[in-house]
Design a protein around this motif. Structure first.
Motif, PDB file in Angstrom:
ATOM      1  N   ALA A 121       0.778  -1.138   0.039  1.00 39.93           N
ATOM      2  CA  ALA A 121       0.161   0.062  -0.187  1.00 39.93           C
ATOM      3  C   ALA A 121       0.941   1.387  -0.093  1.00 39.93           C
ATOM      4  CB  ALA A 121      -1.102  -0.062   1.273  1.00 39.93           C
ATOM      5  N   PHE A 122       1.930   1.304   0.834  1.00 41.75           N
ATOM      6  CA  PHE A 122       2.830   2.390   0.792  1.00 41.75           C
ATOM      7  C   PHE A 122       3.379   2.493  -0.473  1.00 41.75           C
ATOM      8  CE2 PHE A 122       7.041   4.125   1.525  1.00 41.75           C
ATOM      9  CZ  PHE A 122       6.716   5.210   2.004  1.00 41.75           C
ATOM     10  N   ALA A 123       3.833   1.494  -1.377  1.00 39.77           N
ATOM     11  CA  ALA A 123       4.421   1.646  -2.538  1.00 39.77           C
ATOM     12  C   ALA A 123       3.591   2.197  -3.664  1.00 39.77           C
ATOM     13  CB  ALA A 123       4.898   0.334  -3.083  1.00 39.77           C
ATOM     14  N   LEU A 124       2.182   1.778  -3.394  1.00 41.63           N
ATOM     15  CA  LEU A 124       1.322   2.231  -4.252  1.00 41.63           C
ATOM     16  C   LEU A 124       0.921   3.782  -4.023  1.00 41.63           C
ATOM     17  CD1 LEU A 124      -1.074   1.659  -6.619  1.00 41.63           C
ATOM     18  CD2 LEU A 124      -2.577   1.869  -4.736  1.00 41.63           C
ATOM     19  N   PHE A 125       0.843   4.308  -2.947  1.00 39.49           N
ATOM     20  CA  PHE A 125       0.458   5.489  -2.484  1.00 39.49           C
ATOM     21  C   PHE A 125       1.763   6.643  -3.109  1.00 39.49           C
ATOM     22  CE2 PHE A 125      -2.983   3.920  -0.273  1.00 39.49           C
ATOM     23  CZ  PHE A 125      -4.023   4.761  -0.827  1.00 39.49           C
ATOM     24  N   THR A 126       2.911   5.961  -2.512  1.00 37.18           N
ATOM     25  CA  THR A 126       4.250   6.642  -3.296  1.00 37.18           C
ATOM     26  C   THR A 126       4.069   6.966  -4.735  1.00 37.18           C
ATOM     27  OG1 THR A 126       5.156   5.356  -1.336  1.00 37.18           O
ATOM     28  CG2 THR A 126       6.560   6.625  -2.867  1.00 37.18           C
ATOM     29  N   ALA A 127       3.940   5.751  -5.148  1.00 34.29           N
ATOM     30  CA  ALA A 127       3.594   6.014  -6.879  1.00 34.29           C
ATOM     31  C   ALA A 127       2.832   7.123  -7.216  1.00 34.29           C
ATOM     32  CB  ALA A 127       3.352   4.785  -7.397  1.00 34.29           C
ATOM     33  N   LEU A 128       1.457   6.993  -6.593  1.00 35.85           N
ATOM     34  CA  LEU A 128       0.649   8.009  -6.759  1.00 35.85           C
ATOM     35  C   LEU A 128       1.269   9.636  -6.463  1.00 35.85           C
ATOM     36  CD1 LEU A 128      -2.957   6.768  -5.372  1.00 35.85           C
ATOM     37  CD2 LEU A 128      -1.593   6.603  -7.889  1.00 35.85           C
ATOM     38  N   ILE A 129       1.992   9.808  -5.382  1.00 30.66           N
ATOM     39  CA  ILE A 129       2.756  10.872  -5.196  1.00 30.66           C
ATOM     40  C   ILE A 129       3.689  11.322  -6.243  1.00 30.66           C
ATOM     41  CG2 ILE A 129       4.283  12.124  -3.509  1.00 30.66           C
ATOM     42  CD1 ILE A 129       3.094  10.390  -1.342  1.00 30.66           C
ATOM     43  N   PHE A 130       4.327  10.402  -6.662  1.00 32.37           N
ATOM     44  CA  PHE A 130       5.380  10.968  -7.838  1.00 32.37           C
ATOM     45  C   PHE A 130       4.637  11.250  -9.003  1.00 32.37           C
ATOM     46  CE2 PHE A 130       9.082   7.932  -6.192  1.00 32.37           C
ATOM     47  CZ  PHE A 130       9.192   8.677  -5.338  1.00 32.37           C
ATOM     48  N   ALA A 131       3.525  10.491  -9.229  1.00 26.41           N
ATOM     49  CA  ALA A 131       2.755  10.975 -10.528  1.00 26.41           C
ATOM     50  C   ALA A 131       2.267  12.405 -10.405  1.00 26.41           C
ATOM     51  CB  ALA A 131       1.716   9.811 -10.824  1.00 26.41           C
ATOM     52  N   GLY A 132       1.541  12.449  -9.167  1.00 26.02           N
ATOM     53  CA  GLY A 132       0.857  13.806  -8.804  1.00 26.02           C
ATOM     54  C   GLY A 132       1.968  14.974  -8.945  1.00 26.02           C
ATOM     55  N   ILE A 133       3.007  14.976  -8.334  1.00 24.41           N
ATOM     56  CA  ILE A 133       3.833  15.870  -8.290  1.00 24.41           C
ATOM     57  C   ILE A 133       4.557  16.359  -9.512  1.00 24.41           C
ATOM     58  CG2 ILE A 133       6.190  16.635  -7.343  1.00 24.41           C
ATOM     59  CD1 ILE A 133       5.254  15.463  -4.664  1.00 24.41           C
ATOM     60  N   THR A 134       4.901  15.416 -10.323  1.00 17.25           N
ATOM     61  CA  THR A 134       5.522  15.771 -11.677  1.00 17.25           C
ATOM     62  C   THR A 134       4.115  16.459 -12.643  1.00 17.25           C
ATOM     63  OG1 THR A 134       4.917  13.571 -12.521  1.00 17.25           O
ATOM     64  CG2 THR A 134       7.167  13.955 -11.589  1.00 17.25           C
ATOM     65  N   SER A 135       3.079  16.140 -12.246  1.00 15.73           N
ATOM     66  CA  SER A 135       1.898  17.053 -12.961  1.00 15.73           C
ATOM     67  C   SER A 135       1.708  18.187 -12.430  1.00 15.73           C
ATOM     68  CB  SER A 135       0.869  16.215 -12.847  1.00 15.73           C
ATOM     69  OG  SER A 135       0.727  14.974 -13.673  1.00 15.73           O
ATOM     70  N   ALA A 136       1.677  18.317 -11.174  1.00 17.02           N
ATOM     71  CA  ALA A 136       1.576  19.602 -10.417  1.00 17.02           C
ATOM     72  C   ALA A 136       2.271  20.475 -10.792  1.00 17.02           C
ATOM     73  CB  ALA A 136       1.222  19.493  -8.857  1.00 17.02           C
ATOM     74  N   ILE A 137       3.618  20.255 -10.871  1.00 21.85           N
ATOM     75  CA  ILE A 137       4.768  21.345 -11.264  1.00 21.85           C
ATOM     76  C   ILE A 137       4.433  21.662 -12.721  1.00 21.85           C
ATOM     77  CG2 ILE A 137       6.302  20.565  -9.535  1.00 21.85           C
ATOM     78  CD1 ILE A 137       8.015  18.953 -11.493  1.00 21.85           C
ATOM     79  N   SER A 138       3.899  20.762 -13.604  1.00 24.45           N
ATOM     80  CA  SER A 138       3.677  21.237 -14.887  1.00 24.45           C
ATOM     81  C   SER A 138       2.653  22.389 -15.075  1.00 24.45           C
ATOM     82  CB  SER A 138       3.502  20.048 -15.610  1.00 24.45           C
ATOM     83  OG  SER A 138       2.241  19.873 -15.484  1.00 24.45           O
ATOM     84  N   MET A 139       1.553  22.355 -14.047  1.00 26.87           N
ATOM     85  CA  MET A 139       0.632  23.171 -13.921  1.00 26.87           C
ATOM     86  C   MET A 139       1.058  24.653 -13.819  1.00 26.87           C
ATOM     87  SD  MET A 139      -2.146  21.001 -12.085  1.00 26.87           S
ATOM     88  CE  MET A 139      -2.289  19.271 -12.439  1.00 26.87           C
ATOM     89  N   LEU A 140       2.263  24.554 -12.803  1.00 31.45           N
ATOM     90  CA  LEU A 140       2.582  26.090 -12.431  1.00 31.45           C
ATOM     91  C   LEU A 140       3.305  26.895 -13.503  1.00 31.45           C
ATOM     92  CD1 LEU A 140       3.981  24.858  -8.581  1.00 31.45           C
ATOM     93  CD2 LEU A 140       1.567  26.239  -9.102  1.00 31.45           C
ATOM     94  N   GLU A 141       4.103  25.900 -14.326  1.00 31.67           N
ATOM     95  CA  GLU A 141       4.966  26.739 -15.188  1.00 31.67           C
ATOM     96  C   GLU A 141       4.484  27.751 -16.416  1.00 31.67           C
ATOM     97  OE1 GLU A 141       8.042  26.929 -14.706  1.00 31.67           O
ATOM     98  OE2 GLU A 141       8.887  27.633 -16.638  1.00 31.67           O
ATOM     99  N   PRO A 142       3.201  27.446 -17.013  1.00 28.90           N
ATOM    100  CA  PRO A 142       2.646  28.372 -18.121  1.00 28.90           C
ATOM    101  C   PRO A 142       2.709  29.669 -17.393  1.00 28.90           C
ATOM    102  CG  PRO A 142       1.679  26.456 -18.095  1.00 28.90           C
ATOM    103  CD  PRO A 142       2.399  26.054 -16.830  1.00 28.90           C
ATOM    104  N   PHE A 143       1.926  29.983 -16.195  1.00 27.49           N
ATOM    105  CA  PHE A 143       1.665  31.244 -15.784  1.00 27.49           C
ATOM    106  C   PHE A 143       2.938  31.852 -15.165  1.00 27.49           C
ATOM    107  CE2 PHE A 143      -0.789  34.221 -12.891  1.00 27.49           C
ATOM    108  CZ  PHE A 143      -1.151  34.977 -14.121  1.00 27.49           C
ATOM    109  N   THR A 144       3.608  31.206 -14.515  1.00 25.78           N
ATOM    110  CA  THR A 144       5.035  31.572 -14.081  1.00 25.78           C
ATOM    111  C   THR A 144       5.872  32.055 -14.986  1.00 25.78           C
ATOM    112  OG1 THR A 144       5.062  29.590 -12.468  1.00 25.78           O
ATOM    113  CG2 THR A 144       7.126  30.924 -12.884  1.00 25.78           C
ATOM    114  N   TYR A 145       6.010  31.360 -16.347  1.00 26.65           N
ATOM    115  CA  TYR A 145       6.680  31.863 -17.535  1.00 26.65           C
ATOM    116  C   TYR A 145       6.264  33.098 -17.998  1.00 26.65           C
ATOM    117  CZ  TYR A 145       9.553  30.562 -21.469  1.00 26.65           C
ATOM    118  OH  TYR A 145      10.642  30.526 -22.434  1.00 26.65           O
ATOM    119  N   TYR A 146       4.838  33.076 -18.015  1.00 27.52           N
ATOM    120  CA  TYR A 146       4.133  34.431 -18.634  1.00 27.52           C
ATOM    121  C   TYR A 146       4.442  35.473 -17.915  1.00 27.52           C
ATOM    122  CZ  TYR A 146       0.307  37.918 -19.381  1.00 27.52           C
ATOM    123  OH  TYR A 146      -0.114  38.873 -19.417  1.00 27.52           O
ATOM    124  N   LEU A 147       4.443  35.420 -16.345  1.00 31.69           N
ATOM    125  CA  LEU A 147       4.814  36.670 -15.634  1.00 31.69           C
ATOM    126  C   LEU A 147       6.007  36.927 -15.652  1.00 31.69           C
ATOM    127  CD1 LEU A 147       2.859  35.545 -12.245  1.00 31.69           C
ATOM    128  CD2 LEU A 147       2.213  37.288 -13.854  1.00 31.69           C
TER     129      LEU A 147
END
Ligand code: PHE
Length: 444
Positions: free
Chosen positions: A302-328
C-alpha cells in the motif's frame, strides 16, 4: 535562453505532466464504471486520434513561438493579435487545477503514512476513515496540502533544467520501477488474469454515447491539453528534436502507465471480490481493505502504491505552475521567485477554500451552482476551460498559423500523407469532436 530542456528531459517532463492522478486515480475508476476493456479501447482510440492531434498543435504553437502561452498566440497570429492573445489565458485553468489537485495529493500523502500502520479491514471502517478525514479533519488536510505545495513550488523555483527536468528525470523512472515491482507481484495472484481480461479483452456492447464523451474528456485531461502546459514545455524544447517521435513516445508512455496501474489495481479488486464499478472511492476506500488481506506485506504494498501516486501527482502539479510563471517572467519581468510567490498566494487561498468546501458545518457556505467549490472548480477546468483551450488551439493552428510554417516544422518528421491527415484532423475533426463533448457534458 539557456534554461531549456535536454531532449530526454523534455520527454520525461512532458510524460511526467501527462502521467498523473488522471491515469492513476481517474482512469481506473472510470474504466470500472464504464464496463472495462471497451472503454480502454475507446480511450486509446481517442487519445491517438483527437488527443495526439491537439498535442501536435500545442507543440507547434510552443516551438514556433518559443514564448509563454499569451505571447505565443499574439506572436503567431497574423491578424487580430490582441484578440488572439486572450486564447493564452486558458493557462489560468492550470492554476485553478493545481489548487485542488494538490489537495488530493495531500490526501495521498496522508494515506501513504496511514497505511504503514493502519489498514482498515472492512469497507465500512475504511469508508468512515476517508469520510471523516475529508469532512472533519481540517488541520491534517491543510498540513499535507501545505507540504505538497512547498515541494512543488520549490521545484519550479529552480527553473526548467535544474528544477523541473531534474525532478522528472528521477521521479519518472522511480515511478516505473514501483509500478513494475507492484505488477510483478500482481502477476502471481489469481486476480491478475481476470484483471487483464477486464482491461484488455473488449466487449463492444458496453459502449454508450456517454462513455465516448467520458473517454474523450479523460484523454484530454491525461494528456495535459488545453491549459498551456504543452505549449510552454515545447517552447523550451532543444532544437533538432524529432517532434513527432518524441510526442508519440510521450503519448505511449502515458497510456501504458495508465494501463499498468489499472492492471495492478484491478488484480486486487478481482482477487478479493470487490466491486470494479465503485467509482471515486476505489483508491482511498476499497484498496486499503484489499491490501489488509495481505497481512504485513500489505502495508508495504500500500505504501508503494501511494508513493507511486505521489510521484505521478507531483510531476503533474509542477507542470501546471509553469505556464503562468513563465508568462509573469516574460511579460512583466518578474523574477521566478516573485512570480511563484504571487501564484502561491492564489493557490493557497483557493486550495484551503476547497478543503473547507468538504468540511461539515462550513461546507454549506461554499456551495456554488449546487456543487461544492471543489467540484465546481473541477467542473470549470475539465468541462469548460480545457475544451475551450482545445478548440482555440485547433482553430488557431488549423486556420490562423500559416500552413507553410507548420509544414516546415513537421515536414522533416512526417510523411506528406501524415501531415495532410493531421492538418485535416486539426481543422475539422478535433474542434467538432470537442464541441460535441463539451456541449453534451454541460447540458447533461
Ligand atoms: N495530465 C495530468 C493527469 O493525468 C493532469 C494535468 C492536466 C496536468 C492539465 C497538467 C495540465 O493527472
Amino acid at each position: 535562453m539557456q534554461d531549456k530542456f535536454s531532449k530526454i528531459g523534455f520527454i520525461l517532463a512532458v510524460a511526467g505532466s501527462a502521467v498523473g492522478l488522471g491515469n492513476a486515480w481517474k482512469f481506473p475508476y472510470l474504466v470500472g464504471q464504464n464496463g472495462g476493456s471497451a472503454f480502454v479501447l475507446l480511450y486509446l482510440f481517442l487519445t491517438f486520434f483527437i488527443g495526439l492531434t491537439i498535442f501536435f498543435g500545442e507543440v507547434a504553437i510552443g516551438k514556433l513561438s518559443e514564448s509563454d502561452p499569451v505571447n505565443a498566440f499574439k506572436k503567431l497570429a497574423i491578424t487580430n493579435k490582441n484578440g488572439w492573445k486572450f486564447a493564452g489565458f486558458t493557462m489560468l485553468g492550470a492554476i485553478i487545477l493545481v489548487s485542488f489537485y494538490t489537495v488530493v495529493i495531500g490526501w495521498i500523502f496522508k494515506y501513504a503514512f496511514m497505511v504503514l500502520t493502519n489498514l482498515p479491514a472492512d469497507i465500512e471502517t475504511s469508508a468512515a476513515i476517508f469520510t471523516d478525514f475529508v469532512s472533519k479533519d481540517v488541520s491534517s488536510q491543510i498540513l499535507f496540502f501545505t507540504i505538497t505545495n512547498i515541494i512543488c513550488f520549490y521545484i519550479v523555483s529552480k527553473g526548467i533544467k535544474s528544477g523541473i527536468e531534474r525532478v522528472n528525470v528521477w521521479l519518472m523512472p522511480s515511478l516505473l520501477v514501483l509500478v513494475i515491482a507492484m505488477l510483478a507481484y500482481s502477476v502471481t495472484m489469481d486476480g491478475f488474469i481476470q484483471s487483464a481480461k477486464f482491461l484488455l479483452v473488449p466487449d463492444f456492447t458496453k459502449i454508450t454515447f456517454d462513455s465516448v464523451l467520458t473517454a474523450l474528456g479523460l484523454a484530454f485531461f491525461t494528456l495535459s491539453l488545453g491549459v498551456g502546459v504543452i505549449i510552454v514545455y515545447s517552447a523550451n524544447l532543444p532544437n533538432n528534436t524529432n517532434l513527432v517521435s518524441s510526442s508519440i513516445i510521450i503519448v505511449i508512455i502515458n497510456v501504458i502507465m495508465g494501463i499498468l496501474i489499472g492492471l495492478v489495481i484491478f488484480t486486487f479488486v478481482f482477487e478479493f471480490g470487490a466491486e470494479p464499478s465503485q467509482g471515486v472511492g476505489l483508491v482511498f476506500i476499497s484498496l486499503p481493505t484489499l491490501f489488509a488481506k495481505l497481512g504485513a506485506f500489505g502495508h508495504i504494498f500500500a505504501f508503494a502504491l501511494f508513493t507511486a501516486l505521489i510521484f505521478a501527482g507531483i510531476t503533474s502539479a509542477i507542470s501546471m505552475l509553469e505556464p503562468f510563471t513563465y508568462y509573469l517572467i516574460r511579460e512583466f519581468g518578474f523574477t521566478r521567485k516573485k512570480a511563484l510567490v504571487s501564484i502561491a498566494a492564489f493557490v493557497y487561498i483557493a486550495g484551503i477554500l476547497c478543503i473547507f468546501s468538504n468540511i461539515e458545518g462550513v461546507k454549506e457556505n461554499l456551495v456554488f451552482f449546487g456543487k461544492s467549490l471543489f467540484d465546481c472548480l473541477d467542473y470549470l477546468v475539465s468541462n469548460i476551460i480545457m475544451p475551450i483551450g482545445g478548440i482555440t488551439v485547433s482553430v488557431f493552428v488549423g486556420f490562423v498559423i500559416k500552413k507553410e510554417a507548420l509544414r516546415e516544422l513537421y515536414g522533416p518528421y512526417m510523411s506528406k500523407f501524415m501531415f495532410d491527415l493531421w492538418y485535416f484532423m486539426i481543422r475539422y475533426i478535433a474542434p467538432i469532436a470537442i464541441a460535441v463533448i463539451s456541449v453534451n457534458a454541460i447540458l447533461s
